[in-house]
Scaffold this motif. Structure first.
Motif, mmCIF file in Angstrom:
data_model
loop_
_atom_site.group_PDB
_atom_site.id
_atom_site.type_symbol
_atom_site.label_atom_id
_atom_site.label_comp_id
_atom_site.label_asym_id
_atom_site.label_seq_id
_atom_site.Cartn_x
_atom_site.Cartn_y
_atom_site.Cartn_z
ATOM 1 N N LEU A 235 0.840 -1.206 0.000
ATOM 2 C CA LEU A 235 0.000 0.000 0.000
ATOM 3 C C LEU A 235 0.873 1.253 0.000
ATOM 4 N N GLU A 236 1.912 1.237 0.822
ATOM 5 C CA GLU A 236 2.852 2.365 0.890
ATOM 6 C C GLU A 236 3.555 2.548 -0.460
ATOM 7 N N ALA A 237 3.981 1.450 -1.044
ATOM 8 C CA ALA A 237 4.696 1.511 -2.318
ATOM 9 C C ALA A 237 3.784 2.020 -3.433
ATOM 10 N N PHE A 238 2.503 1.665 -3.370
ATOM 11 C CA PHE A 238 1.558 2.159 -4.382
ATOM 12 C C PHE A 238 1.492 3.678 -4.353
ATOM 13 N N GLY A 239 1.394 4.252 -3.160
ATOM 14 C CA GLY A 239 1.353 5.707 -3.059
ATOM 15 C C GLY A 239 2.583 6.351 -3.672
ATOM 16 N N GLU A 240 3.756 5.792 -3.389
ATOM 17 C CA GLU A 240 5.000 6.336 -3.936
ATOM 18 C C GLU A 240 5.054 6.161 -5.456
ATOM 19 N N TYR A 241 4.565 5.040 -5.949
ATOM 20 C CA TYR A 241 4.550 4.742 -7.380
ATOM 21 C C TYR A 241 3.668 5.770 -8.105
ATOM 22 N N VAL A 242 2.486 6.022 -7.560
ATOM 23 C CA VAL A 242 1.567 6.988 -8.160
ATOM 24 C C VAL A 242 2.171 8.388 -8.147
ATOM 25 N N ALA A 243 2.755 8.767 -7.017
ATOM 26 C CA ALA A 243 3.322 10.105 -6.887
ATOM 27 C C ALA A 243 4.470 10.325 -7.865
ATOM 28 N N ALA A 244 5.334 9.328 -8.015
ATOM 29 C CA ALA A 244 6.463 9.457 -8.939
ATOM 30 C C ALA A 244 5.990 9.576 -10.381
ATOM 31 N N ALA A 245 4.902 8.864 -10.702
ATOM 32 C CA ALA A 245 4.374 8.904 -12.066
ATOM 33 C C ALA A 245 3.694 10.223 -12.384
ATOM 34 N N CYS A 246 3.030 10.806 -11.390
ATOM 35 C CA CYS A 246 2.202 11.995 -11.637
ATOM 36 C C CYS A 246 2.902 13.312 -11.323
ATOM 37 N N VAL A 247 3.958 13.269 -10.508
ATOM 38 C CA VAL A 247 4.701 14.488 -10.153
ATOM 39 C C VAL A 247 6.176 14.237 -10.447
ATOM 40 N N PRO A 248 6.608 14.449 -11.687
ATOM 41 C CA PRO A 248 7.996 14.164 -12.051
ATOM 42 C C PRO A 248 8.977 15.132 -11.392
ATOM 43 N N ASP A 249 10.260 14.767 -11.429
ATOM 44 C CA ASP A 249 11.305 15.537 -10.738
ATOM 45 C C ASP A 249 11.474 16.952 -11.266
ATOM 46 N N GLN A 250 11.401 17.140 -12.569
ATOM 47 C CA GLN A 250 11.615 18.448 -13.213
ATOM 48 C C GLN A 250 13.028 18.962 -12.951
ATOM 49 N N GLY A 251 13.999 18.070 -13.020
ATOM 50 C CA GLY A 251 15.399 18.474 -12.897
ATOM 51 C C GLY A 251 15.962 18.308 -11.500
ATOM 52 N N GLU A 252 17.274 18.488 -11.403
ATOM 53 C CA GLU A 252 17.983 18.358 -10.119
ATOM 54 C C GLU A 252 18.553 19.707 -9.700
ATOM 55 N N PRO A 253 18.568 20.057 -8.438
ATOM 56 C CA PRO A 253 17.886 19.311 -7.365
ATOM 57 C C PRO A 253 16.379 19.480 -7.446
ATOM 58 N N VAL A 254 15.669 18.535 -6.875
ATOM 59 C CA VAL A 254 14.211 18.595 -6.904
ATOM 60 C C VAL A 254 13.736 19.717 -5.991
ATOM 61 N N ALA A 255 12.883 20.577 -6.531
ATOM 62 C CA ALA A 255 12.404 21.739 -5.785
ATOM 63 C C ALA A 255 11.570 21.296 -4.583
ATOM 64 N N PRO A 256 11.660 22.032 -3.461
ATOM 65 C CA PRO A 256 10.870 21.675 -2.274
ATOM 66 C C PRO A 256 9.375 21.584 -2.557
ATOM 67 N N GLY A 257 8.853 22.481 -3.419
ATOM 68 C CA GLY A 257 7.432 22.439 -3.740
ATOM 69 C C GLY A 257 7.040 21.154 -4.449
ATOM 70 N N VAL A 258 7.929 20.670 -5.304
ATOM 71 C CA VAL A 258 7.669 19.405 -6.009
ATOM 72 C C VAL A 258 7.686 18.246 -5.024
ATOM 73 N N LEU A 259 8.629 18.251 -4.110
ATOM 74 C CA LEU A 259 8.705 17.182 -3.105
ATOM 75 C C LEU A 259 7.462 17.169 -2.222
ATOM 76 N N HIS A 260 7.007 18.350 -1.839
ATOM 77 C CA HIS A 260 5.811 18.437 -0.996
ATOM 78 C C HIS A 260 4.584 17.928 -1.748
ATOM 79 N N LEU A 261 4.460 18.324 -3.016
ATOM 80 C CA LEU A 261 3.327 17.868 -3.807
ATOM 81 C C LEU A 261 3.374 16.355 -3.999
ATOM 82 N N ARG A 262 4.571 15.836 -4.215
ATOM 83 C CA ARG A 262 4.696 14.384 -4.388
ATOM 84 C C ARG A 262 4.301 13.652 -3.114
ATOM 85 N N ARG A 263 4.720 14.179 -1.964
ATOM 86 C CA ARG A 263 4.324 13.545 -0.697
ATOM 87 C C ARG A 263 2.805 13.594 -0.523
ATOM 88 N N THR A 264 2.209 14.724 -0.911
ATOM 89 C CA THR A 264 0.755 14.861 -0.789
ATOM 90 C C THR A 264 0.036 13.841 -1.653
#
Length: 279
Positions: A235-264
């Protein structure tokens, strides 16, 4: 404003006035007008068309009128029919918005934060389009993605939604307490007949996103014959899988706003699937 009493009259009015804009509740349209973003040459009001204000059953589907208001969809009888869509309707905003805003308007406006949109995408709903040449059907996802557009004189008459008779969930996160625009939302439905999970993420892109690989992966792990159980780590891995697919990194380093949205998104997806499996 022209006020037709039937879909045929509305199509005739739109055909006669190609620059006219159809309007039902007007919650999004009038906001755009007041902001100076839109100046329609004419309006065709759909509020008097009774045939699109209810729903009917049709071959294992519900045929929903485009004029259904969020308030009507939020009631218990509708919630028993399509729970996730009812939950999205109840979350659509304050009472004045829910009383005026309609299902068809939510789709036609196609605002990324439209609460009904990820649910309709997860349900793989189909639009019944009424126009001068009769009616045609297109998947709601095609319209939202711009793959198919309404033609001159056409409007959304109905929305066909499969009745899955299985758990379905809508969740959203907002930037403030109380009813508000979604920062991210999720519509998730189980389809036991096809042993499938369908998930759509809203508000993070111009259209709802379907993480198809994540859906297929988690569906293969669910014990469909033994109470639809799933290991907590899956179940935990599914959430991470969905987040990675729907909120891509958009370059390095990953912006804090992107990380927060991915966690959400990860939390929403995990909770939605968890609730569906235990319903």
């Amino acid at each position: 404003m022209t006020l037709p009493a039937s879909l045929d009259e509305a199509v005739a009015a739109l055909t006669a006035m190609p620059a006219a804009v159809p309007v039902a509740g007007g919650t999004d349209l009038m906001a755009a007008v007041n902001a100076g973003q839109l100046r329609p040459a004419a309006l065709v009001g759909l509020g008097r068309i009774n045939e699109i204000r209810g729903w009917q059953y049709q071959d294992g589907h519900a045929l929903l009128g485009a004029g259904l208001t969020h308030a009507r969809m939020g009631r218990p009888d509708f919630a028993a029919l399509i729970p996730a869509l009812a939950a999205a309707a109840r979350a659509a905003g304050p009472p004045q918005i829910r009383n005026a805003g309609t299902l068809g308007g939510n789709i036609a406006t196609a605002a990324p934060t439209g609460d009904a949109l990820p649910v309709l995408a997860a349900l793989e709903a189909v639009l019944v389009i009424i126009g001068p040449a009769g009616q045609r059907e297109i998947p709601v996802s095609h319209l939202l993605a711009g793959r198919e557009m309404l033609r001159p004189g056409e409007l959304i008459g109905f929305v066909r939604v499969p009745l899955l008779h299985a758990p379905q969930v809508f969740l959203k996160a907002t930037g403030r307490t109380g009813p508000g625009r979604a920062v991210a939302s999720v519509g998730l439905v189980l389809d036991p007949a096809r042993r499938g999970v369908r998930c759509a993420i809203g508000a993070v892109a111009p259209m709802p996103l379907r993480p198809l690989e994540a859906e297929q992966w988690v569906a293969s792990l669910i014990d469909w014959d033994g109470g639809r159980s799933l290991a907590p780590e899956a179940l935990e891995a599914f959430g991470e899988y969905v987040a990675a697919a729907c909120v891509p990194d958009q370059g390095e380093p990953v912006a804090p706003g992107v990380l927060h949205l991915r966690r959400t998104v990860a939390v929403l997806a995990r909770r939605a699937l968890g609730r569906a499996l235990t319903s």
